[in-house]
Write a protein that holds these residues in place. Structure first.
Motif, PDB file in Angstrom:
ATOM      1  N   LYS A   1       0.755  -1.231  -0.070  1.00 42.40           N
ATOM      2  CA  LYS A   1       0.027   0.044   0.000  1.00 42.40           C
ATOM      3  C   LYS A   1       0.717   1.392  -0.134  1.00 42.40           C
ATOM      4  O   LYS A   1       0.497   2.503  -0.737  1.00 42.40           O
ATOM      5  N   ASP A   2       2.135   1.247   0.700  1.00 46.74           N
ATOM      6  CA  ASP A   2       2.763   2.383   0.844  1.00 46.74           C
ATOM      7  C   ASP A   2       3.566   2.749  -0.210  1.00 46.74           C
ATOM      8  O   ASP A   2       4.413   3.722  -0.616  1.00 46.74           O
ATOM      9  N   GLU A   3       3.560   1.771  -1.285  1.00 49.43           N
ATOM     10  CA  GLU A   3       4.398   2.041  -2.420  1.00 49.43           C
ATOM     11  C   GLU A   3       3.866   2.606  -3.726  1.00 49.43           C
ATOM     12  O   GLU A   3       4.272   2.994  -4.650  1.00 49.43           O
ATOM     13  N   LEU A   4       2.333   2.278  -3.466  1.00 51.90           N
ATOM     14  CA  LEU A   4       1.386   2.657  -4.621  1.00 51.90           C
ATOM     15  C   LEU A   4       1.670   4.161  -4.823  1.00 51.90           C
ATOM     16  O   LEU A   4       1.774   5.074  -4.215  1.00 51.90           O
ATOM     17  N   ALA A   5       1.691   4.564  -6.443  1.00 51.01           N
ATOM     18  CA  ALA A   5       1.567   5.907  -7.034  1.00 51.01           C
ATOM     19  C   ALA A   5       0.243   6.692  -6.192  1.00 51.01           C
ATOM     20  O   ALA A   5      -0.817   5.888  -6.177  1.00 51.01           O
ATOM     21  N   HIS A   6       0.381   7.880  -6.405  1.00 50.55           N
ATOM     22  CA  HIS A   6      -0.813   8.633  -5.978  1.00 50.55           C
ATOM     23  C   HIS A   6      -2.196   8.126  -6.392  1.00 50.55           C
ATOM     24  O   HIS A   6      -3.135   8.496  -6.086  1.00 50.55           O
ATOM     25  N   TYR A   7      -2.187   7.787  -7.976  1.00 49.90           N
ATOM     26  CA  TYR A   7      -3.354   7.592  -8.489  1.00 49.90           C
ATOM     27  C   TYR A   7      -3.733   5.869  -8.481  1.00 49.90           C
ATOM     28  O   TYR A   7      -4.917   5.633  -8.656  1.00 49.90           O
ATOM     29  N   ALA A   8      -2.911   5.164  -8.006  1.00 53.03           N
ATOM     30  CA  ALA A   8      -3.362   3.742  -8.129  1.00 53.03           C
ATOM     31  C   ALA A   8      -3.871   3.057  -6.933  1.00 53.03           C
ATOM     32  O   ALA A   8      -3.610   3.116  -5.583  1.00 53.03           O
ATOM     33  N   LEU A   9      -5.005   2.219  -7.179  1.00 50.37           N
ATOM     34  CA  LEU A   9      -5.689   1.251  -6.339  1.00 50.37           C
ATOM     35  C   LEU A   9      -4.894  -0.007  -5.966  1.00 50.37           C
ATOM     36  O   LEU A   9      -4.704  -0.401  -4.876  1.00 50.37           O
ATOM     37  N   ALA A  10      -4.066  -0.469  -7.132  1.00 52.65           N
ATOM     38  CA  ALA A  10      -3.164  -1.431  -7.013  1.00 52.65           C
ATOM     39  C   ALA A  10      -2.223  -1.575  -8.233  1.00 52.65           C
ATOM     40  O   ALA A  10      -2.650  -0.899  -9.087  1.00 52.65           O
ATOM     41  N   CYS A  11      -1.111  -2.109  -7.703  1.00 55.88           N
ATOM     42  CA  CYS A  11       0.040  -2.027  -8.946  1.00 55.88           C
ATOM     43  C   CYS A  11       0.681  -3.525  -8.849  1.00 55.88           C
ATOM     44  O   CYS A  11       1.140  -3.857  -7.815  1.00 55.88           O
ATOM     45  N   THR A  12       0.961  -4.247 -10.018  1.00 54.25           N
ATOM     46  CA  THR A  12       1.974  -5.375  -9.948  1.00 54.25           C
ATOM     47  C   THR A  12       2.890  -4.985 -10.893  1.00 54.25           C
ATOM     48  O   THR A  12       2.827  -4.470 -12.125  1.00 54.25           O
ATOM     49  N   ASP A  13       4.323  -5.278 -10.450  1.00 51.07           N
ATOM     50  CA  ASP A  13       5.381  -4.998 -11.434  1.00 51.07           C
ATOM     51  C   ASP A  13       5.704  -6.723 -11.960  1.00 51.07           C
ATOM     52  O   ASP A  13       5.671  -7.529 -11.178  1.00 51.07           O
ATOM     53  N   ILE A  14       6.032  -6.527 -13.397  1.00 53.51           N
ATOM     54  CA  ILE A  14       6.798  -7.529 -13.898  1.00 53.51           C
ATOM     55  C   ILE A  14       8.067  -7.459 -13.864  1.00 53.51           C
ATOM     56  O   ILE A  14       8.705  -6.366 -14.349  1.00 53.51           O
ATOM     57  N   GLU A  15       8.948  -8.136 -13.141  1.00 52.73           N
ATOM     58  CA  GLU A  15      10.083  -7.996 -12.746  1.00 52.73           C
ATOM     59  C   GLU A  15      11.112  -9.072 -13.631  1.00 52.73           C
ATOM     60  O   GLU A  15      10.950 -10.289 -13.606  1.00 52.73           O
ATOM     61  N   TYR A  16      12.295  -8.470 -13.860  1.00 55.27           N
ATOM     62  CA  TYR A  16      13.276  -9.488 -14.818  1.00 55.27           C
ATOM     63  C   TYR A  16      14.433  -9.400 -13.924  1.00 55.27           C
ATOM     64  O   TYR A  16      14.848  -8.517 -13.078  1.00 55.27           O
TER      65      TYR A  16
END
Ligand code: GAP
Length: 436
Positions: A239-254
């Motif tokens: 929750k504390d990493e989310l951008a100001h506009y986002a309700l949820a976010c998943t990163d695809i990481e390599y």
């Protein structure tokens, strides 16, 4: 993972003409890069694969190409003027600066010389310039830090011109600019880069499921283009990493040599952007739902990836070394759709005009169907090695025997297997291999 993979890939990129330091003859401009002949083909193939999968193979996504310079109010509405900051700390002793988030344990101590760092000061990442010949505040414009806003501001134009039904999306590929405090890791973090973004407008009810669907869809795109599953993972934002506009976010990481890092983020931006643009532009940013006979603000799912990061990941993942007769063979095992060149036509003897003529004729014919090259600038062993390093899936060799039996040798990059194929059947043979 191969030892010193990053150094090896950087060296191969320069040696074979994938990526060069920008303005190199002037000593370079830090963290800016130019794509050379093979690099631009690889990058174009990545963008084409994305466009095919996200626009052309669907009937619910429209492609756009919007301007880099936008009305400055766009960046007020988006929150970039108020919120697009990183905290910067300076060292008064060695004069270096650091992004606070990158500093480890003691954020007050310079990691280079150990002196005391200043307090973290907000630093806006947008590049600012002036439109027109007068440098005054009324003429300030920004180089866009994301392509996304160009799509939000065209929402009404798409409704009016294409009359789509929810859910539908907009997609674009284009340059974005961020005045990063600490760019680095080759092309991973730069100040000028390209993004491939989708803004997918959907009903507010069920936007969670739509978000999950997009996470899967985008994750599989990388796997289908050959990324080793062990090097790819999903990471959900706290929750504390989310951008100001986002309700949820998943990163695809390599898994880069410097650790798992973001290739693409998939965010549920809710109705934040449409409502903000309505507030700042005074234009109603709603969709009329025919079935319920009501106006709604769609929610937005945003898969947002970096072209340069994807290119770097595909290069890293494809880099291989193997021992062949006591020598190290370096090759790029790129997916055939991404390989800059699909077939290289090589004459075994360049002093035999008949062989050269046949080889050139074959290459002209192949070029009409896919990226093919003719090369006679070295011995056959060297030419094979160069093509292996460029990731070319097939080499076609014309030799003395070809003059008699009208056949050529086709060598596969990964297995080095060689087969004789009739010249008349060559294009069909290669096309079948390239499309299966
Ligand atoms: N519209 C949402 C957005 O821009 P982001 O996570 O800030 O989200 C999306 O950026 C993608 O753009 C990242 O996942 C990354 O691939 C790429 N990207 C962002 N900053 C970059 C930089 N400085 N250099 C290279 N690529 C970058």
């Amino acid at each position: 993972m191969t030892d010193n993979l990053m150094d090896k890939v950087i060296s191969l990129c320069k040696r074979r003409g994938f990526i060069f330091q920008s303005s190199e003859i002037y000593g370079g401009l830090s963290s800016t890069w130019d794509y050379g002949p093979y690099g631009v083909e690889l990058k174009n193939n990545i963008k084409a694969a994305w466009w095919r999968s996200c626009v052309q193979e669907r009937d619910d996504i429209f492609g756009v190409d919007t301007a880099i310079l936008m009305h400055p109010k766009v960046w007020e509405a988006s929150g970039h003027i108020q919120n697009f900051f990183d905290l910067k700390r300076d060292c008064s002793s060695c004069k270096q600066w650091f992004k606070e988030a990158d500093l480890g344990g003691d954020k007050n101590k310079c990691p280079e010389c150990g002196a005391k760092l200043t307090e973290g000061k907000p630093f806006n990442l947008m590049f600012k310039t002036h439109q027109g010949p007068v440098e005054e505040s009324a003429n300030i414009v920004y180089l866009r830090p994301e392509t996304a806003q160009g799509m939000f501001v065209n929402f009404l134009n798409i409704l009016d011109s294409r009359h789509p039904k929810l859910p539908f999306g907009l997609a674009q590929i284009g340059k974005a600019f961020r005045n990063e405090i600490t760019p680095g890791n080759f092309t991973f973090r730069t100040r000028e880069f390209e993004q491939m973004e989708i803004e997918y407008f959907t009903y507010p009810q069920g936007s969670d499921e739509m978000y999950e669907k997009w996470v899967e869809e985008r994750f599989n795109w990388y796997l289908n283009l050959g990324i080793n599953p062990q090097n790819l993972r999903k990471r959900q934002h706290q929750k504390d990493e989310l951008a100001h506009y986002a309700l949820a976010c998943t990163d695809i990481e390599y898994q880069f040599p410097f650790g798992f890092s973001e290739l693409e983020g998939i965010a549920n931006r809710t109705d934040f952007d449409l409502k903000q643009h309505e507030k700042f532009s005074g234009k109603e940013m709603t969709y009329f739902d025919d079935t319920k006979k009501e106006k709604i603000y769609p929610h937005i799912i945003e898969p947002s990836g970096g072209v340069d990061r994807a290119t770097l990941a595909f290069l890293m993942d494809a880099y291989s070394e193997e021992k062949v007769k006591e020598e190290t063979r370096v090759l790029l095992k790129l997916h055939k759709n991404l390989a800059p060149v699909k077939a290289a036509v090589l004459p075994l003897l360049k002093n035999r005009p008949q062989i050269v003529e046949i080889a050139k004729k074959i290459s002209w014919d192949l070029k009409k169907s896919f990226a093919a090259v003719y090369d006679d600038t070295a011995s056959i062993g060297k030419l094979y090695r160069r093509q292996d390093e460029a990731g070319t899936p097939f080499c076609v060799t014309v030799d003395v025997q070809s003059l008699e039996d009208l056949q050529v040798t086709v060598r596969e990059r990964d297995t080095m297997e060689q087969v004789r194929v009739e010249i008349d059947n060559l294009k069909r043979y290669l096309l079948e291999k390239l499309t299966n």
